[in-house]
Design an enzyme around this catalytic site. Sequence first.
Site, PDB file in Angstrom:
ATOM      1  CE  LYS A   1      35.346  35.303  30.290  1.00 41.72           C
ATOM      2  NZ  LYS A   1      35.712  36.719  30.557  1.00 41.72           N
TER       3      LYS A   1
HETATM    4  C1  LIG Z   1      35.364  37.460  31.625  1.00 43.68           C
HETATM    5  C2  LIG Z   1      36.168  38.676  31.895  1.00 43.68           C
HETATM    6  C3  LIG Z   1      36.188  39.298  33.173  1.00 43.68           C
HETATM    7  C4  LIG Z   1      35.319  38.820  34.322  1.00 43.68           C
HETATM    8  O1  LIG Z   1      35.698  37.548  34.796  1.00 43.68           O
HETATM    9  P1  LIG Z   1      34.757  36.734  35.808  1.00 43.68           P
HETATM   10  O2  LIG Z   1      35.423  35.422  35.975  1.00 43.68           O
HETATM   11  O3  LIG Z   1      33.416  36.629  35.133  1.00 43.68           O
HETATM   12  O4  LIG Z   1      34.678  37.513  37.068  1.00 43.68           O
HETATM   13  C5  LIG Z   1      37.036  40.387  33.358  1.00 43.68           C
HETATM   14  N1  LIG Z   1      37.798  40.862  32.359  1.00 43.68           N
HETATM   15  C6  LIG Z   1      37.801  40.309  31.126  1.00 43.68           C
HETATM   16  C7  LIG Z   1      38.668  40.902  30.072  1.00 43.68           C
HETATM   17  C8  LIG Z   1      36.997  39.195  30.853  1.00 43.68           C
HETATM   18  O5  LIG Z   1      37.014  38.648  29.619  1.00 43.68           O
END
Ligand SMILES: *Cc1c(COP(=O)(O)O)cnc(C)c1O
Length: 459
Positions: A112
């Site tokens: 993120k």
């Molecule tokens: C947010 C997150 C996901 C999922 O991502 P999306 O964009 O919601 O599909 C997967 N793995 C981790 C570690 C995350 O923080």
Amino acid sequence: MKFVSTRGAAPTLEFSEVVLAGLASDGGLYVPESMPQISEATFRSWQGLPYDDLAIEVMWPFVEGSMPRATFESMVRDAYGSFRHTGIAPSKQLTHDTWLLELFHGPTLAFKDFALQLLGRLLDYFLAERGERGVVMGATSGDTGSAAIEGARHSAHLDVVILHPYQRVSEVQRRQMTTVLSDNVHNLAIKGNFDDCQAIVKASFMDQQFVAPNRLLAVNSINLARIMAQTVYYIYAGLRLGALDRPIAFSVPSANFGDVFGGYLARQMGFPIAHFTVATNANDALVRGLAGDLSRKPLLKTLSPSMDIVVSSNFERLLFDLHDRDGAAMNQLMQDFQTHAVQLAPSVVEKARALFSAHAVDDVTTCATIRRVFEETGELVDPHTATGIEALCVAPAEMTKVVLATAHPAKFAEAVQNAGFDEVPLPSDMADLMTREERYTVLENEMSDVQQFIRSVMG
Ligand SMILES: *Cc1c(COP(=O)(O)O)cnc(C)c1O
């Protein structure tokens, strides 16, 4: 570039407006009106570019017209300057034809950071231009909150208010948020669960009396700028692993479909990605959705908590394309889905199947995968990444495969210990996290208390 809503009734917006708006006024999500088409020769000329140079090239068609190119260039270099690995998004070989795309070298150890390091800077720039201040408000069960805080901690025009459920997030995740002592960062521990936090945030966004004097900003994955930033690493990894010359498949641990949609946009720009595998945990809304069944099941708590969701918000963006970009049809479909389960048309499912496969991985299998991968390769992966590796069982065997490693294993000690390993050490610059000073405010599970708090910090 102009942006339209998936539900066809909201105004067409410019980039800066889309970044500030989040959700469209008709309840839909913004998508590019049309994608820039990049030629194979141009992609070839980008081979070998460092990550930030490539990021500027890939994202500029979205941003162009909203700021000078030089401003955007320094923003991008600054955003990725805080990463711990000079490759920013390095790929590591796992087996003879499978690679891990490591997306956890940012400040909060999860993918993120790629989006939120940039989004914080974009928001700050567009607010400064308008002479305004804004409040980023969000609820988190972990990764999003810390990434949003890290992305906005230096912003002069932003306050960040993040709600987390009191005593219900892991200590590492809480401390990643609460040890950021910048004046514009406000952590609220709500005496309730994650859904209570989410409900307060949602209701506040709909409360016009509250929204009007406080410019509320959404940084969840409905924000198109997040998706745009995630498009870059698919192209970066693909160029390095030969995507221009042989078929390549990406396997993506998924919840809200935001990360996968970034890869889908890369493909819409002309980058040759042959296939996507969507990996979920036991919360398998996307596996069912890609099979044509849009429905809700009760939330399950799993060892991959960042993928614990009931409804996948960004899936609407894919459905819009699969319905030939018919906003009225999407509006009807999403309204029906508000009240009951919906079956997608066979032609829609067929189109989805041509590009996507999907697989749900339960906690027992996730732990077994963490152990197996360690025994076979010496790599210790986090539980989210493990679902992506396991889901390769439904990917086309003959392709080069790239699994997105979405988080660092040190962030998810419970799963790693369940898989039979000792706790994983944090990176050295975070080694003192457990002894750093914390700051947060504990509040009752009441929207009025939260709004009162925000009014008081906003003066
Ligand atoms: C947010 C997150 C996901 C999922 O991502 P999306 O964009 O919601 O599909 C997967 N793995 C981790 C570690 C995350 O923080």
